[in-house]
Write a protein that holds these residues in place. Sequence first.
Motif, PDB file in Angstrom:
ATOM      1  N   GLU A  25       0.836  -1.200   0.000  1.00  0.00           N
ATOM      2  CA  GLU A  25       0.000   0.000   0.000  1.00  0.00           C
ATOM      3  C   GLU A  25       0.873   1.253   0.000  1.00  0.00           C
ATOM      4  O   GLU A  25       1.918   1.301   0.640  1.00  0.00           O
ATOM      5  N   LYS A  36      -2.522  -5.476  -2.995  1.00  0.00           N
ATOM      6  CA  LYS A  36      -1.905  -4.838  -1.832  1.00  0.00           C
ATOM      7  C   LYS A  36      -0.783  -5.636  -1.168  1.00  0.00           C
ATOM      8  O   LYS A  36      -0.130  -5.150  -0.241  1.00  0.00           O
ATOM      9  N   ASP A 146      -3.984  -9.987  -4.186  1.00  0.00           N
ATOM     10  CA  ASP A 146      -4.931  -9.276  -3.330  1.00  0.00           C
ATOM     11  C   ASP A 146      -5.306 -10.099  -2.099  1.00  0.00           C
ATOM     12  O   ASP A 146      -6.181  -9.707  -1.324  1.00  0.00           O
TER      13      ASP A 146
END
Length: 230
Positions: A25, A36, A146
Amino acid sequence: MQTIESIIRNLLSENVSIWGIANMENTPSHPYPELKRAIVFGLALNREVIRNLDSGPHQAYIDECNMANEKLTSIGMELEKKLQQMDYRAISMTASTSDINEKKLEAEFPHKTTATKSGLGWVGKCDLLVTKEFGSALRLNTVFTDAHLKAGNPMEKSLCGTCSNCIDNCPVNAPTGKQWDPSVHRDEIIDIQRCYGECQRASKKINFDHPLCGRCIIACPWTQKYVCEV
């Protein structure tokens, strides 16, 4: 039923030398900002091959890097597939350096970014990743996902201290001596044009068409510690 964490752990612990998970992030250069997490993993290079880098690259070093690159790319594809089978998004990079932008002399996304963010190591004064376990004698690959995985603690500073071995052993004085931290730009650490030029010359001597050198790898005390282990 196996968890995603156990699948990743089992695959990587059996096939690589070192691995970690990074929180991506707010990473400006991230090519897939919607993913992320990054799983970064590396293979240590053969000690004997690295010991012989004092005078520059040689065929055994090229073969070792190619072999490691191929294995890491294959592992990345397998990990990508396993994550996708569990309904996660995943994109594997490759361990090859063939994606270097020849104008900027940098990769689309350097694996050392995910490595430092996962806590595996820091960036040395020669602009290579340095780890406590293997110095700079390793190759890396990264899979972005993810999946909400627990990330490691990022490295926030260099552990090179006052060491200048890589600077002293560079034939063209490419490293500036600047100490790395996450806010420091590559061009503050190394004169990449000088480095690249020397890599071209070193490769030409052995009739290899991809620029590489390796002297700063063997010069590093952390690499020396690794190659001298019995």
